[in-house]
Design a protein around this motif. Structure first.
Motif, PDB file in Angstrom:
ATOM      1  N   PRO B  32       0.716  -1.327   0.015  1.00  0.00           N
ATOM      2  CA  PRO B  32      -0.036  -0.073   0.074  1.00  0.00           C
ATOM      3  C   PRO B  32       0.824   1.353   0.028  1.00  0.00           C
ATOM      4  CG  PRO B  32      -0.707  -1.416   1.894  1.00  0.00           C
ATOM      5  CD  PRO B  32       0.503  -1.929   1.329  1.00  0.00           C
ATOM      6  N   ARG B  33       0.309   2.253  -0.736  1.00  0.00           N
ATOM      7  CA  ARG B  33       1.230   3.422  -0.904  1.00  0.00           C
ATOM      8  C   ARG B  33       0.415   4.722  -0.861  1.00  0.00           C
ATOM      9  NH1 ARG B  33       3.755   1.124  -6.139  1.00  0.00           N
ATOM     10  NH2 ARG B  33       3.117  -0.733  -4.996  1.00  0.00           N
ATOM     11  N   VAL B  34       0.595   6.059  -0.810  1.00  0.00           N
ATOM     12  CA  VAL B  34      -0.255   7.192  -0.845  1.00  0.00           C
ATOM     13  C   VAL B  34      -0.235   7.508  -2.366  1.00  0.00           C
ATOM     14  CG1 VAL B  34      -0.241   9.607  -0.307  1.00  0.00           C
ATOM     15  CG2 VAL B  34       0.302   7.866   1.389  1.00  0.00           C
ATOM     16  N   GLY B  35      -1.373   7.991  -2.769  1.00  0.00           N
ATOM     17  CA  GLY B  35      -1.493   8.394  -4.125  1.00  0.00           C
ATOM     18  C   GLY B  35      -2.412   9.430  -4.092  1.00  0.00           C
ATOM     19  N   VAL B  36      -2.469  10.296  -5.516  1.00  0.00           N
ATOM     20  CA  VAL B  36      -3.487  11.369  -5.923  1.00  0.00           C
ATOM     21  C   VAL B  36      -4.247  11.022  -6.777  1.00  0.00           C
ATOM     22  CG1 VAL B  36      -3.470  13.592  -6.390  1.00  0.00           C
ATOM     23  CG2 VAL B  36      -2.055  13.234  -4.641  1.00  0.00           C
ATOM     24  N   ALA B  37      -5.805  11.029  -6.575  1.00  0.00           N
ATOM     25  CA  ALA B  37      -6.452  11.103  -7.641  1.00  0.00           C
ATOM     26  C   ALA B  37      -6.545  12.055  -8.860  1.00  0.00           C
ATOM     27  CB  ALA B  37      -7.997  10.759  -7.232  1.00  0.00           C
ATOM     28  N   ILE B  38      -6.351  11.781  -9.923  1.00  0.00           N
ATOM     29  CA  ILE B  38      -6.746  12.564 -10.988  1.00  0.00           C
ATOM     30  C   ILE B  38      -7.359  11.956 -12.376  1.00  0.00           C
ATOM     31  CG2 ILE B  38      -4.268  12.009 -11.851  1.00  0.00           C
ATOM     32  CD1 ILE B  38      -5.765  15.509 -12.469  1.00  0.00           C
ATOM     33  N   GLY B  39      -8.472  12.491 -12.470  1.00  0.00           N
ATOM     34  CA  GLY B  39      -9.309  11.865 -13.733  1.00  0.00           C
ATOM     35  C   GLY B  39      -9.616  10.259 -13.167  1.00  0.00           C
ATOM     36  N   GLU B  40      -9.201   9.482 -14.144  1.00  0.00           N
ATOM     37  CA  GLU B  40      -9.771   8.062 -13.850  1.00  0.00           C
ATOM     38  C   GLU B  40      -8.445   7.278 -13.269  1.00  0.00           C
ATOM     39  OE1 GLU B  40     -11.611   7.502 -17.645  1.00  0.00           O
ATOM     40  OE2 GLU B  40     -13.609   7.049 -16.427  1.00  0.00           O
ATOM     41  N   GLN B  41      -7.514   8.260 -13.009  1.00  0.00           N
ATOM     42  CA  GLN B  41      -6.134   7.404 -12.525  1.00  0.00           C
ATOM     43  C   GLN B  41      -5.731   7.777 -11.282  1.00  0.00           C
ATOM     44  OE1 GLN B  41      -3.446   6.761 -16.207  1.00  0.00           O
ATOM     45  NE2 GLN B  41      -4.543   8.599 -16.831  1.00  0.00           N
ATOM     46  N   VAL B  42      -4.676   7.366 -10.492  1.00  0.00           N
ATOM     47  CA  VAL B  42      -4.182   7.573  -9.486  1.00  0.00           C
ATOM     48  C   VAL B  42      -2.652   7.777  -9.675  1.00  0.00           C
ATOM     49  CG1 VAL B  42      -4.378   5.216  -8.745  1.00  0.00           C
ATOM     50  CG2 VAL B  42      -3.802   7.130  -6.890  1.00  0.00           C
ATOM     51  N   LEU B  43      -2.060   8.788  -9.025  1.00  0.00           N
ATOM     52  CA  LEU B  43      -0.680   8.991  -9.180  1.00  0.00           C
ATOM     53  C   LEU B  43       0.214   8.446  -7.841  1.00  0.00           C
ATOM     54  CD1 LEU B  43       1.933  10.496 -10.670  1.00  0.00           C
ATOM     55  CD2 LEU B  43       1.533  12.423  -9.300  1.00  0.00           C
ATOM     56  N   GLY B  50       9.645  11.007  -5.348  1.00  0.00           N
ATOM     57  CA  GLY B  50      10.819  10.339  -4.747  1.00  0.00           C
ATOM     58  C   GLY B  50      10.951  10.632  -3.334  1.00  0.00           C
ATOM     59  N   ASP B  51       9.945  10.489  -2.566  1.00  0.00           N
ATOM     60  CA  ASP B  51       9.704  10.722  -1.009  1.00  0.00           C
ATOM     61  C   ASP B  51       9.138   9.413  -0.382  1.00  0.00           C
ATOM     62  OD1 ASP B  51       9.445  11.635   1.473  1.00  0.00           O
ATOM     63  OD2 ASP B  51       9.060  13.921   0.816  1.00  0.00           O
ATOM     64  N   ASP B  52       9.856   9.111   0.382  1.00  0.00           N
ATOM     65  CA  ASP B  52       9.598   7.772   1.185  1.00  0.00           C
ATOM     66  C   ASP B  52       8.429   8.010   2.031  1.00  0.00           C
ATOM     67  OD1 ASP B  52      10.932   6.100  -0.147  1.00  0.00           O
ATOM     68  OD2 ASP B  52      12.441   5.715   1.459  1.00  0.00           O
ATOM     69  N   VAL B  53       8.015   9.318   2.272  1.00  0.00           N
ATOM     70  CA  VAL B  53       7.115   9.457   3.352  1.00  0.00           C
ATOM     71  C   VAL B  53       5.511   8.874   2.625  1.00  0.00           C
ATOM     72  CG1 VAL B  53       6.406  12.033   2.775  1.00  0.00           C
ATOM     73  CG2 VAL B  53       6.182  11.156   4.978  1.00  0.00           C
ATOM     74  N   PHE B  54       5.602   8.910   1.420  1.00  0.00           N
ATOM     75  CA  PHE B  54       4.391   8.678   0.786  1.00  0.00           C
ATOM     76  C   PHE B  54       4.431   7.005   0.606  1.00  0.00           C
ATOM     77  CE2 PHE B  54       5.312  12.891  -0.683  1.00  0.00           C
ATOM     78  CZ  PHE B  54       4.076  13.477  -0.002  1.00  0.00           C
ATOM     79  N   ALA B  55       5.481   6.169   0.867  1.00  0.00           N
ATOM     80  CA  ALA B  55       5.539   4.790   0.781  1.00  0.00           C
ATOM     81  C   ALA B  55       5.156   4.090   1.850  1.00  0.00           C
ATOM     82  CB  ALA B  55       7.115   4.405   0.349  1.00  0.00           C
ATOM     83  N   ARG B  56       3.683   4.498   2.335  1.00  0.00           N
ATOM     84  CA  ARG B  56       3.428   4.084   3.653  1.00  0.00           C
ATOM     85  C   ARG B  56       1.970   3.739   3.440  1.00  0.00           C
ATOM     86  NH1 ARG B  56       6.466   6.836   8.024  1.00  0.00           N
ATOM     87  NH2 ARG B  56       8.322   7.928   6.869  1.00  0.00           N
ATOM     88  N   GLY B  57       1.380   2.914   4.406  1.00  0.00           N
ATOM     89  CA  GLY B  57       0.003   2.478   4.329  1.00  0.00           C
ATOM     90  C   GLY B  57      -0.872   3.413   4.882  1.00  0.00           C
ATOM     91  N   SER B  58      -0.338   4.654   5.353  1.00  0.00           N
ATOM     92  CA  SER B  58      -1.355   5.347   5.759  1.00  0.00           C
ATOM     93  C   SER B  58      -0.784   6.842   5.525  1.00  0.00           C
ATOM     94  CB  SER B  58      -1.628   5.483   7.269  1.00  0.00           C
ATOM     95  OG  SER B  58      -0.806   6.144   8.150  1.00  0.00           O
ATOM     96  N   LEU B  59      -1.513   8.097   5.500  1.00  0.00           N
ATOM     97  CA  LEU B  59      -1.296   9.191   5.261  1.00  0.00           C
ATOM     98  C   LEU B  59      -0.845  10.038   6.473  1.00  0.00           C
ATOM     99  CD1 LEU B  59      -4.434  10.643   3.367  1.00  0.00           C
ATOM    100  CD2 LEU B  59      -2.235  10.633   2.444  1.00  0.00           C
ATOM    101  N   ASN B  60      -0.732   9.210   7.715  1.00  0.00           N
ATOM    102  CA  ASN B  60      -0.399   9.832   8.869  1.00  0.00           C
ATOM    103  C   ASN B  60       1.106  10.604   8.792  1.00  0.00           C
ATOM    104  OD1 ASN B  60      -2.638   8.084   9.451  1.00  0.00           O
ATOM    105  ND2 ASN B  60      -1.962   8.581  11.584  1.00  0.00           N
TER     106      ASN B  60
END
Lengths: 401, 401
Positions: B32-43, B50-60
């Motif tokens: 699981p990782r953090v993403g941002v929704a854009i149209g019908e996709q997720v970034l 390139g930031d590991d703070v988003f390579a987590r299973g929650s936004l915390n």
């Protein structure tokens, strides 16, 4: 009778029959870690057992391992502390309790507060509804409870800042007051820490109490009665309770409380099957509440109408799941006698009848600078008495908003 | 007007003016990782930035970094998705939403549920207390709230098992009923996720709302009215609510809602200073509630009496601290019109007036197999409309205890 090579003074709350778990940090430095209290010392479990699950700042990882593991660790710790042969190897891992700082022993999941003392609920009911039935109609059919704020569970010793809040208008329809609470109170309670989680949608049986609950603490559920009184209808207490709830640093394992198990008071109604217990989980704990060192009440936990096993079954009967670290408290413990009441609200009968302290002063609610300490004892194995340590806190004046 | 090189279909809830955050797992595998929704996709943000703070299973971890950081990441993400020059580098980090699983976006601390819709509270009050004042005396002086069960916050799509529990006796003084709830309901709500923590003993000002609150979700606070009705006096709802609360997977950042800010309804009383707001934090969200695909209500969040900034100030005025991941919901959103009511309790007037579905069937409460989906829209920047995605859940039959 099991004995230990560690010196244990007479009357110590921590004989070898107890072995409660806590999280300590040596004052000389180092990281927080799990320890076991013995006499006036604490054993560094990670070092003594060579297991990193204890080299953490909370009990959660160990608690999540389940009851079989809890029993093994207790047996192994008992063996190390009982058998003189282990003294040389173990003694280097003992710290004087005076040389350590004790922290919050577990990382809380949800916090639930019950209302399980008939004497407490009746006293409060008589004060709030003098002309009606003191107990609400469901009181003897289920253990009433509500969720509290887990984020403001604080370890014993944390100062408690007097909360500000809205208070009921002097006249109905007028504007509410606002300011520091003038009816700041304690609630002397007993808390239960969940170790083994459960699955969403699957109720936990009262008979599985000891599979899920790891141990027992003392709790002071600080309460601002004026804030609570204005806010609580219809959704219950909120800001009147959420500013701080103090937890004692030692978690007494259920296995240390076998000799304390007693039948709860006679039930008025046959309990619904999910609240029936094959075994008795009333507990013969006697609490002592001290204000600035003066003993003001000795609430008997054995008089609680609902047992902690029934609370657990009720909390999950709708399928709510348990997490490791979930914590639930009994509600104020009050016995039938006037000096067995676990809140100032009851001891001063809503502030109408100030109670006397041994130094001749009288009290209704808490004053700034007051320090409240709650301790407890229970029968342990081998005929010894075990203790729970203490939960303590001092009231600080309200701060400017 | 900002545009993006990512294809965004007309009417998509996720134009570049939105950019909500979620936690996703590719169906092809991976963590699981953090993403941002854009149209019908997720970034995939960890890969794109390139930031590991988003390579987590929650936004915390990201939410704990505070508002300056939230703004920088939003600006950087906007730049990457707006400027065609970044397309080649960024496109490999886009996943089709159809190819990912969305999870719980944050790890919850405490969960608080408010009761901030005057129309909802009045409707409920009229049903429960037909002869009295529909609102309790404090209702217009403070946003009433209570703590819910954080451990049973579940991500959208989680099935909801019909809870069992005690129900009020048919006759006063009789034995309570027990069984699956027969009055299972929804509550269409809006939720607010705390990012920046606060210190114990220090109230948070309403003016600091956006320093602490990271973003907004949709909530379905499933409610068993029969269980709630029997248990809730005097300590509030407990098992009637604690079996499941569903949360939408996308957290819309407050910065995406600037154009949705509106003045709340006129106040009946001058608010206490701690509830005064320098800026308006009413929000012009329109919810849509669907039962098995049929639109049954369109609750307007702009009609809420109390704003989320006032809820935050109230929740902390007693000194209660905030943790990253604390979550609070508005309470049921109901507008003045009959088709703007956010619960079946109101839509069917306590079950007395079944409401019609487009297929000709009528409903009071939820039946096994029912699926409820809540969506919402709001004005976004550049005159676009933004959406919140959906919170959905299907009712499963009660299980044997």
């Amino acid at each position: 009778m099991t004995t230990t090579w560690v010196p244990v003074p007479d009357g110590s709350p921590f004989p070898i029959q107890n072995l409660p778990y806590g999280v300590f940090t040596p004052k000389s430095g180092g990281a927080p870690r799990v320890g076991v209290a013995i006499g006036e010392q604490v054993l560094d479990l990670a070092a003594a057992l060579g297991d990193d699950v204890f080299a953490r700042g909370s009990l959660n990882a160990f608690m999540a391992q389940g009851r079989t593991r809890w029993q093994r660790v207790r047996a192994e710790t008992t063996r190390l502390l009982a058998d003189e042969a282990h003294r040389a190897a173990v003694e280097p891992h003992l710290y004087a309790q005076a040389d350590v700082t004790l922290g919050m022993p577990f990382e809380p999941g949800d916090y639930v507060d019950f209302y399980a003392s008939e004497h407490h609920a009746s006293n409060i009911g008589r004060m709030f509804r003098p002309d009606g039935d003191p107990l609400t109609p469901q009181w003897k059919h289920l253990p009433i409870g509500y969720h509290g704020r887990a984020g403001t569970l604080v370890p014993s010793g944390t100062p408690v800042v007097r909360p500000r809040g809205q208070q009921r208008p002097a006249e109905a329809g007028g504007l509410p007051g606002f300011g520091p609470s003038t009816r700041l109170d304690i609630e002397a309670e007993v808390g239960f820490v969940v170790g083994t989680p459960s699955e969403l949608g699957r109720p936990v049986s009262a008979d599985d109490f000891r599979e899920h609950v790891f141990g027992v603490t003392l709790v002071n559920d600080w309460s601002a009665r004026d804030i609570q009184n204005w806010e609580y209808v219809p959704l219950g207490p909120f800001l009147g309770k959420s500013f701080a709830t103090s937890v004692s640093p030692w978690v007494v394992p259920l296995d240390a409380l076998e000799a304390a198990r007693v039948a709860p008071p006679a039930r008025e109604h046959e309990p619904r099957p999910y609240l029936a217990e094959k075994e008795d989980w009333g507990l013969d704990l006697t609490l002592e509440v001290r204000l600035n060192g003066h003993l003001v009440a000795t609430p008997p936990f054995a008089t609680m109408y609902w047992t902690p096993a029934q609370m657990l079954a009720h909390m999950t009967v709708n399928g709510a799941s348990l997490r490791t670290g979930d914590f639930y408290a009994s509600g104020t413990v009050s016995g039938p006698e006037a000096d067995q009441r676990g809140s100032f609200m009851e001891l001063s009968w809503g502030g109408a009848e100030p109670f006397a302290l041994p130094d001749g002063t009288k009290r209704t609610f808490l004053e700034d600078g007051d320090e409240v300490t709650i301790t407890a004892t229970a029968p342990g194995a081998d005929g010894v008495t075990i203790g729970f340590g203490a939960v303590t806190g001092r009231v600080l004046p309200a701060v400017d908003a």
